[in-house]
Design a protein around this motif. Structure first.
Motif, mmCIF file in Angstrom:
data_model
loop_
_atom_site.group_PDB
_atom_site.id
_atom_site.type_symbol
_atom_site.label_atom_id
_atom_site.label_comp_id
_atom_site.label_asym_id
_atom_site.label_seq_id
_atom_site.Cartn_x
_atom_site.Cartn_y
_atom_site.Cartn_z
ATOM 1 N N THR A 67 0.836 -1.201 0.000
ATOM 2 C CA THR A 67 0.000 0.000 0.000
ATOM 3 C C THR A 67 0.871 1.252 0.000
ATOM 4 O OG1 THR A 67 -0.159 -0.157 2.421
ATOM 5 C CG2 THR A 67 -1.975 -1.095 1.145
ATOM 6 N N ALA A 68 1.993 1.188 -0.719
ATOM 7 C CA ALA A 68 2.960 2.292 -0.739
ATOM 8 C C ALA A 68 2.627 3.358 -1.773
ATOM 9 C CB ALA A 68 4.365 1.749 -1.008
ATOM 10 N N ARG A 69 1.721 3.058 -2.691
ATOM 11 C CA ARG A 69 1.248 3.975 -3.739
ATOM 12 C C ARG A 69 2.391 4.558 -4.587
ATOM 13 N NH1 ARG A 69 -3.400 7.777 -1.160
ATOM 14 N NH2 ARG A 69 -4.509 7.258 -3.083
ATOM 15 N N PRO A 70 3.363 3.768 -4.986
ATOM 16 C CA PRO A 70 4.513 4.341 -5.691
ATOM 17 C C PRO A 70 4.178 4.960 -7.039
ATOM 18 C CG PRO A 70 4.574 1.943 -5.769
ATOM 19 C CD PRO A 70 3.509 2.301 -4.798
ATOM 20 N N TYR A 71 3.219 4.385 -7.787
ATOM 21 C CA TYR A 71 2.930 4.935 -9.111
ATOM 22 C C TYR A 71 2.154 6.249 -9.012
ATOM 23 C CZ TYR A 71 3.856 0.007 -10.253
ATOM 24 O OH TYR A 71 4.400 -1.255 -10.344
ATOM 25 N N ARG A 72 1.263 6.335 -8.043
ATOM 26 C CA ARG A 72 0.550 7.608 -7.839
ATOM 27 C C ARG A 72 1.548 8.710 -7.465
ATOM 28 N NH1 ARG A 72 -4.387 9.936 -6.457
ATOM 29 N NH2 ARG A 72 -5.469 7.946 -6.738
ATOM 30 N N LEU A 73 2.452 8.392 -6.545
ATOM 31 C CA LEU A 73 3.445 9.382 -6.139
ATOM 32 C C LEU A 73 4.348 9.770 -7.299
ATOM 33 C CD1 LEU A 73 4.447 7.924 -2.650
ATOM 34 C CD2 LEU A 73 3.041 9.942 -3.098
ATOM 35 N N LEU A 74 4.713 8.791 -8.124
ATOM 36 C CA LEU A 74 5.554 9.084 -9.272
ATOM 37 C C LEU A 74 4.819 9.973 -10.265
ATOM 38 C CD1 LEU A 74 8.179 8.670 -10.841
ATOM 39 C CD2 LEU A 74 7.191 6.573 -11.792
ATOM 40 N N ALA A 75 3.548 9.675 -10.529
ATOM 41 C CA ALA A 75 2.761 10.488 -11.459
ATOM 42 C C ALA A 75 2.667 11.930 -10.971
ATOM 43 C CB ALA A 75 1.366 9.892 -11.624
ATOM 44 N N GLU A 76 2.438 12.114 -9.688
ATOM 45 C CA GLU A 76 2.324 13.462 -9.140
ATOM 46 C C GLU A 76 3.660 14.196 -9.218
ATOM 47 O OE1 GLU A 76 -1.283 12.389 -5.978
ATOM 48 O OE2 GLU A 76 0.788 12.593 -5.266
ATOM 49 N N ALA A 77 4.746 13.468 -8.921
ATOM 50 C CA ALA A 77 6.066 14.095 -8.971
ATOM 51 C C ALA A 77 6.437 14.478 -10.400
ATOM 52 C CB ALA A 77 7.118 13.147 -8.395
ATOM 53 N N LEU A 78 6.108 13.642 -11.357
ATOM 54 C CA LEU A 78 6.402 13.968 -12.756
ATOM 55 C C LEU A 78 5.584 15.163 -13.229
ATOM 56 C CD1 LEU A 78 6.618 10.404 -14.366
ATOM 57 C CD2 LEU A 78 8.513 11.953 -13.799
ATOM 58 N N ILE A 304 14.592 9.811 -8.271
ATOM 59 C CA ILE A 304 13.944 9.046 -9.325
ATOM 60 C C ILE A 304 13.100 9.937 -10.238
ATOM 61 C CG2 ILE A 304 12.089 8.325 -7.750
ATOM 62 C CD1 ILE A 304 11.758 5.833 -9.544
ATOM 63 N N ALA A 305 12.312 10.831 -9.672
ATOM 64 C CA ALA A 305 11.464 11.687 -10.510
ATOM 65 C C ALA A 305 12.310 12.634 -11.357
ATOM 66 C CB ALA A 305 10.485 12.473 -9.643
ATOM 67 N N ASP A 306 13.375 13.172 -10.776
ATOM 68 C CA ASP A 306 14.266 14.057 -11.541
ATOM 69 C C ASP A 306 14.916 13.314 -12.685
ATOM 70 O OD1 ASP A 306 13.772 16.355 -10.067
ATOM 71 O OD2 ASP A 306 15.437 16.028 -8.691
ATOM 72 N N ALA A 307 15.340 12.080 -12.446
ATOM 73 C CA ALA A 307 16.015 11.300 -13.487
ATOM 74 C C ALA A 307 15.063 11.047 -14.657
ATOM 75 C CB ALA A 307 16.525 9.988 -12.923
ATOM 76 N N ILE A 308 13.820 10.664 -14.356
ATOM 77 C CA ILE A 308 12.863 10.363 -15.431
ATOM 78 C C ILE A 308 12.457 11.634 -16.163
ATOM 79 C CG2 ILE A 308 10.557 9.473 -15.926
ATOM 80 C CD1 ILE A 308 10.968 7.517 -13.562
#
Length: 314
Positions: A67-78, A304-308
């Motif tokens: 329940t870490a929600r990594p993809y939601r967090l990644l989408a928001e960060a991007l 990670i978000a900066d790299a992508i």
């Protein structure tokens, strides 16, 4: 900091007032595939986020305890860095349940076809020339399979993706946990059989292994085990970013290095301290690492978000 990451760090920092996310669909075999569109302004590059193994949903969670929600967090960060995204539910699961009657009745090729279907839906919505495909874990293998027909891909982003056949990675995962010692012989035998294209009689297996190697998923596992990610990436001529955390206890940095060695033109980024659910872990402690899998309050690992974002916008 490398010149690439230094340049990426100059991008805009995440903004709390992100554009509102919206539902998005694409046509599935028998019903719609469902996802979430996270806009980032007109003309923004778009990343399609492909989920990892098992019943993993569009946010990166699954009912087996993640329940870490990594993809939601990644989408928001991007989005805060000027990159739009679509994160999806796999055919037969969650919002995409109507797409097929049986979520287990799939192959790697089916998921790859869905990637191209999603790209078509995204391009129709945004008029983008192409879409970046980001696969996490097993989703990296799906992204590589989709890239064998690369006409509508801007490029690939492989996050914690296996660099060896998945049966080899699974065998390593079984052996890495000391608690599995009593069942290693059975697990190895099942992996050997499926990798050879043979069915497994699960009735004699330990109950925990009966779930992992259930007859309903053996066809899918065979299709996965037949895929060689190093060979697949070697034949791809588009741009590739490989992102790997050095505290990932499911996929090793050697996998990322194997992918990079197979495609030397790729960009390899090792994120210090990042684990498999894209969170930062302070030490090599397995229990502490696993504790992050159920903690959605933890932010993404720095970098990670900066790299992508840097890769897709440069």
């Amino acid at each position: 900091m490398t010149p690439f990451l230094a340049a990426a760090a100059m991008l805009a920092t995440p903004d709390a007032a992100l554009p509102r996310e919206e539902p998005i669909t694409a046509p599935g075999p028998h019903g719609d595939l469902a996802g979430t569109w996270q806009p980032a302004g007109a003309g923004a590059p778009v990343v399609l986020i492909i989920p990892g193994s098992g019943p993993t949903d569009r946010d990166g969670d699954n009912p087996l305890g993640v329940t870490a929600r990594p993809y939601r967090l990644l989408a928001e960060a991007l989005a805060g860095r000027g990159v739009a995204s679509v994160r999806i539910d796999k055919r037969g699961m969650f919002g995409s349940k109507a797409a097929i009657a049986d979520a287990n009745d799939v192959t790697l090729a089916d998921y790859a076809r869905d990637v191209h279907t999603w790209i078509g839906a995204i391009r129709a919505r945004t008029k983008a020339r192409c879409v970046w495909v980001a696969g996490h874990s097993e989703g990296g293998l799906v992204a590589l399979a989709a890239a064998q027909q690369p006409t509508d891909l801007c490029g690939l982003i492989l996050i914690s993706a296996p660099g060896r056949r998945l049966d080899v990675v699974m065998r390593e995962q079984f052996h890495a946990n000391p608690a599995n010692a009593p069942i290693l012989g059975e697990a190895d035998g099942a992996l050997d059989a499926l990798a050879s294209g043979r069915d497994v009689d699960v009735t004699a297996l330990h109950p925990a292994l009966q779930r992992i190697f259930a007859p309903a998923v053996q066809g899918f596992l065979k299709s996965l085990f037949a895929a060689d990610p190093a060979r697949m990436i070697a034949g791809y001529r588009g741009r590739v970013l490989i992102v790997q955390g050095d505290r990932d206890i499911q996929v090793a940095t050697s996998d990322a290095e194997a992918l990079h060695a197979a495609q030397p033109a790729s960009t390899l980024t090792i994120v210090p301290g990042m684990n498999h659910v894209l969170k930062a872990v302070a030490a090599d402690d397995r229990a502490a690492n696993l504790a992050t899998y159920s903690d959605s309050s933890l932010p993404l690992a720095p970098g990670i978000a900066d790299a992508i974002a840097g890769f897709v916008t440069r």
